[in-house]
Design a protein around this motif. Sequence first.
Motif, PDB file in Angstrom:
ATOM      1  N   LEU A   8       0.838  -1.205   0.000  1.00 33.14           N
ATOM      2  CA  LEU A   8       0.000   0.000   0.000  1.00 33.14           C
ATOM      3  C   LEU A   8       0.870   1.251   0.000  1.00 33.14           C
ATOM      4  N   ALA A   9       1.900   1.259   0.847  1.00 33.95           N
ATOM      5  CA  ALA A   9       2.737   2.460   1.010  1.00 33.95           C
ATOM      6  C   ALA A   9       3.473   2.816  -0.267  1.00 33.95           C
ATOM      7  N   SER A  10       3.771   1.809  -1.097  1.00 30.10           N
ATOM      8  CA  SER A  10       4.551   2.079  -2.311  1.00 30.10           C
ATOM      9  C   SER A  10       3.672   2.076  -3.562  1.00 30.10           C
ATOM     10  N   SER A  11       2.345   2.224  -3.377  1.00 32.40           N
ATOM     11  CA  SER A  11       1.423   2.076  -4.513  1.00 32.40           C
ATOM     12  C   SER A  11       1.246   3.355  -5.317  1.00 32.40           C
ATOM     13  N   PHE A  12       1.692   4.497  -4.776  1.00 31.14           N
ATOM     14  CA  PHE A  12       1.287   5.777  -5.375  1.00 31.14           C
ATOM     15  C   PHE A  12       2.013   6.109  -6.678  1.00 31.14           C
ATOM     16  N   GLY A  13       3.281   5.690  -6.799  1.00 28.48           N
ATOM     17  CA  GLY A  13       4.103   6.118  -7.929  1.00 28.48           C
ATOM     18  C   GLY A  13       3.491   5.796  -9.275  1.00 28.48           C
ATOM     19  N   HIS A  22      -5.389  15.167  -9.424  1.00 27.24           N
ATOM     20  CA  HIS A  22      -6.690  14.994  -8.785  1.00 27.24           C
ATOM     21  C   HIS A  22      -6.712  15.076  -7.265  1.00 27.24           C
ATOM     22  N   ARG A  23      -5.561  14.968  -6.606  1.00 30.92           N
ATOM     23  CA  ARG A  23      -5.602  15.040  -5.142  1.00 30.92           C
ATOM     24  C   ARG A  23      -5.670  16.497  -4.687  1.00 30.92           C
ATOM     25  N   PRO A  24      -6.315  16.738  -3.544  1.00 29.17           N
ATOM     26  CA  PRO A  24      -6.440  18.122  -3.061  1.00 29.17           C
ATOM     27  C   PRO A  24      -5.157  18.621  -2.392  1.00 29.17           C
ATOM     28  N   ASP A  25      -5.056  19.964  -2.291  1.00 30.87           N
ATOM     29  CA  ASP A  25      -3.993  20.539  -1.461  1.00 30.87           C
ATOM     30  C   ASP A  25      -4.512  20.600  -0.011  1.00 30.87           C
ATOM     31  N   TYR A  26      -3.926  21.425   0.823  1.00 27.20           N
ATOM     32  CA  TYR A  26      -4.287  21.448   2.250  1.00 27.20           C
ATOM     33  C   TYR A  26      -4.833  22.818   2.635  1.00 27.20           C
ATOM     34  N   ALA A  27      -5.789  22.849   3.601  1.00 27.67           N
ATOM     35  CA  ALA A  27      -6.355  24.123   4.051  1.00 27.67           C
ATOM     36  C   ALA A  27      -5.224  24.979   4.636  1.00 27.67           C
ATOM     37  N   GLY A  47       7.542  12.590   3.084  1.00 28.67           N
ATOM     38  CA  GLY A  47       6.575  11.822   2.291  1.00 28.67           C
ATOM     39  C   GLY A  47       5.822  12.793   1.408  1.00 28.67           C
ATOM     40  N   ALA A  48       6.586  13.662   0.725  1.00 32.12           N
ATOM     41  CA  ALA A  48       6.021  14.850   0.065  1.00 32.12           C
ATOM     42  C   ALA A  48       5.240  14.522  -1.199  1.00 32.12           C
ATOM     43  N   GLY A  49       5.381  13.305  -1.724  1.00 34.31           N
ATOM     44  CA  GLY A  49       4.610  12.919  -2.910  1.00 34.31           C
ATOM     45  C   GLY A  49       4.880  13.859  -4.073  1.00 34.31           C
ATOM     46  N   THR A  50       3.810  14.316  -4.707  1.00 29.92           N
ATOM     47  CA  THR A  50       3.947  15.207  -5.859  1.00 29.92           C
ATOM     48  C   THR A  50       4.009  16.674  -5.436  1.00 29.92           C
ATOM     49  N   PRO A  69      10.263   8.991  -0.985  1.00 31.07           N
ATOM     50  CA  PRO A  69      10.959   7.768  -1.417  1.00 31.07           C
ATOM     51  C   PRO A  69      10.631   7.303  -2.839  1.00 31.07           C
ATOM     52  N   ASP A  70       9.465   7.675  -3.373  1.00 28.82           N
ATOM     53  CA  ASP A  70       9.056   7.103  -4.660  1.00 28.82           C
ATOM     54  C   ASP A  70       9.591   7.960  -5.818  1.00 28.82           C
ATOM     55  N   PRO A  71      10.375   7.363  -6.730  1.00 32.43           N
ATOM     56  CA  PRO A  71      10.998   8.154  -7.804  1.00 32.43           C
ATOM     57  C   PRO A  71       9.986   8.867  -8.705  1.00 32.43           C
ATOM     58  N   ALA A  72       8.854   8.221  -9.016  1.00 37.75           N
ATOM     59  CA  ALA A  72       7.883   8.847  -9.919  1.00 37.75           C
ATOM     60  C   ALA A  72       7.212  10.041  -9.233  1.00 37.75           C
ATOM     61  N   MET A  73       6.885   9.890  -7.948  1.00 37.97           N
ATOM     62  CA  MET A  73       6.275  11.009  -7.203  1.00 37.97           C
ATOM     63  C   MET A  73       7.278  12.161  -7.102  1.00 37.97           C
ATOM     64  N   LEU A  74       8.531  11.819  -6.813  1.00 37.47           N
ATOM     65  CA  LEU A  74       9.583  12.840  -6.672  1.00 37.47           C
ATOM     66  C   LEU A  74       9.791  13.597  -7.987  1.00 37.47           C
ATOM     67  N   GLY A  89      14.500  10.033  -0.194  1.00 38.40           N
ATOM     68  CA  GLY A  89      14.741   9.575   1.181  1.00 38.40           C
ATOM     69  C   GLY A  89      13.429   9.124   1.779  1.00 38.40           C
ATOM     70  N   SER A  90      13.464   8.701   3.019  1.00 35.14           N
ATOM     71  CA  SER A  90      12.240   8.236   3.675  1.00 35.14           C
ATOM     72  C   SER A  90      12.227   8.744   5.106  1.00 35.14           C
ATOM     73  N   ALA A  91      11.091   8.523   5.783  1.00 36.62           N
ATOM     74  CA  ALA A  91      10.964   8.963   7.172  1.00 36.62           C
ATOM     75  C   ALA A  91      11.933   8.201   8.075  1.00 36.62           C
ATOM     76  N   TRP A 112       2.033   5.859   6.992  1.00 38.71           N
ATOM     77  CA  TRP A 112       2.886   4.894   6.294  1.00 38.71           C
ATOM     78  C   TRP A 112       4.243   4.751   6.975  1.00 38.71           C
ATOM     79  N   PHE A 113       4.586   5.636   7.907  1.00 43.77           N
ATOM     80  CA  PHE A 113       5.924   5.595   8.510  1.00 43.77           C
ATOM     81  C   PHE A 113       5.998   4.493   9.568  1.00 43.77           C
ATOM     82  N   ASP A 114       7.152   3.879   9.691  1.00 46.04           N
ATOM     83  CA  ASP A 114       7.413   2.977  10.802  1.00 46.04           C
ATOM     84  C   ASP A 114       7.908   3.859  11.945  1.00 46.04           C
TER      85      ASP A 114
HETATM   86  C1  LIG Z   1      -0.975   9.666   0.087  1.00 49.32           C
HETATM   87  S1  LIG Z   1       0.634  10.124  -0.467  1.00 49.32           S
HETATM   88  C2  LIG Z   1       0.765  11.822   0.131  1.00 49.32           C
HETATM   89  C3  LIG Z   1       1.714  12.649  -0.659  1.00 49.32           C
HETATM   90  C4  LIG Z   1       1.773  14.132  -0.312  1.00 49.32           C
HETATM   91  N1  LIG Z   1       2.312  14.343   1.028  1.00 49.32           N
HETATM   92  C5  LIG Z   1       0.417  14.795  -0.442  1.00 49.32           C
HETATM   93  O1  LIG Z   1      -0.037  15.379   0.534  1.00 49.32           O
HETATM   94  O2  LIG Z   1      -0.179  14.747  -1.520  1.00 49.32           O
HETATM   95  C6  LIG Z   1       1.701   9.264   0.638  1.00 49.32           C
HETATM   96  C7  LIG Z   1       3.169   9.455   0.315  1.00 49.32           C
HETATM   97  O3  LIG Z   1       3.950   8.872   1.364  1.00 49.32           O
HETATM   98  C8  LIG Z   1       5.086   8.280   0.760  1.00 49.32           C
HETATM   99  N2  LIG Z   1       5.642   7.292   1.707  1.00 49.32           N
HETATM  100  C9  LIG Z   1       5.274   6.000   1.887  1.00 49.32           C
HETATM  101  N3  LIG Z   1       6.056   5.431   2.833  1.00 49.32           N
HETATM  102  C10 LIG Z   1       6.925   6.392   3.265  1.00 49.32           C
HETATM  103  C11 LIG Z   1       7.991   6.417   4.214  1.00 49.32           C
HETATM  104  N4  LIG Z   1       8.294   5.339   4.942  1.00 49.32           N
HETATM  105  N5  LIG Z   1       8.704   7.565   4.381  1.00 49.32           N
HETATM  106  C12 LIG Z   1       8.369   8.677   3.662  1.00 49.32           C
HETATM  107  N6  LIG Z   1       7.376   8.702   2.745  1.00 49.32           N
HETATM  108  C13 LIG Z   1       6.651   7.583   2.553  1.00 49.32           C
HETATM  109  C14 LIG Z   1       4.551   7.693  -0.534  1.00 49.32           C
HETATM  110  O4  LIG Z   1       5.571   7.417  -1.468  1.00 49.32           O
HETATM  111  C15 LIG Z   1       3.596   8.793  -0.984  1.00 49.32           C
HETATM  112  O5  LIG Z   1       4.228   9.742  -1.805  1.00 49.32           O
END
Ligand SMILES: C[S@@+](CC[C@H](N)C(=O)[O-])C[C@H]1O[C@@H](n2cnc3c(N)ncnc32)[C@H](O)[C@@H]1O
Length: 258
Positions: A8-13, A22-27, A47-50, A69-74, A89-91, A112-114
């Motif tokens: 699930l955590a690596s499904s976004f790329g 299509h995803r929203p920004d934040y208030a 976990g900045a995604g796009t 962490p995901d190259p396509a999102m980055l 990088g990752s958390a 998604w973080f450990d």
């Molecule tokens: C639902 S998306 C949110 C992306 C972005 N922050 C946003 O608000 O649109 C979750 C993101 O967490 C990243 N992610 C998953 N596991 C992670 C980890 N262990 N450390 C950092 N990021 C992680 C995913 O690759 C994905 O880009």
Amino acid sequence: MGQDERVLASSFGAAATAYAEHRPDYAPDAVRWALAAAPGPRVLDLGAGTGKLSGTLAALGADVVAVEPDPAMLAELRRALPSVRALAGSAEAIPLPDAYVDAVLAGNAMHWFDMAVAGPEIARVLAPGGILAGLWNVLDDRVGWIAGLERVSGGEAIGPRDTFRSWRAATASLHLPRAGGAARFGSPEQAEFAHGQLRTAESLVATLGTRAGMLTMPGEAREAALGRIRAFLAQTPETADGEFALPMLTGVLRVRQR
Ligand SMILES: C[S@@+](CC[C@H](N)C(=O)[O-])C[C@H]1O[C@@H](n2cnc3c(N)ncnc32)[C@H](O)[C@@H]1O
């Protein structure tokens, strides 16, 4: 984290472009609340995604560094926000020096973080008195048609953290104390802020299609779930025709480093 969670955590790329579209920004008020009393302007979007949250942070004048962490999102983030410093990088392994940032924010990502590993790592990069905050955009299921949408979507399409009634409990179960205990961080605080996203029935279907539960469903089950959602939106007066504001809240969970 188990195998299912990792998938699930690596499904976004695979859906990075649709995600960005299509995803929203934040208030903005939610982001301001998350950052209140941060000791300085430097913020890590973890976990900045796009770059949805990075974009809001930059617009509010923060000095943002993004880690993903995901190259396509980055790649999508770098394309959309060329002026934001963006690192692989990752958390659990943050490519930054000790005490480097005044706040660490995570948008729809902290679950998604450990946290047993990520907590001490986040504490390492935070300056004394720095803020750790998770933000989640959740559907406001106190609104009748959203509750109906949740029912037809099934548990996988809209997960328990994605609707208002359950996000508080779900995020509390992240056990921020595991991130280093009361010794490292103060007590968690939570707040919600009204938010919305202009959608049509078709673009809302596309938004829901970028959720982890949907991305990891077998093709047939996914098409069946999206079909049920399409039929529901077509017969619901609020969503049947043209544009509508999708009722959402940005929920924030915030702690301060001691
Ligand atoms: C639902 S998306 C949110 C992306 C972005 N922050 C946003 O608000 O649109 C979750 C993101 O967490 C990243 N992610 C998953 N596991 C992670 C980890 N262990 N450390 C950092 N990021 C992680 C995913 O690759 C994905 O880009």
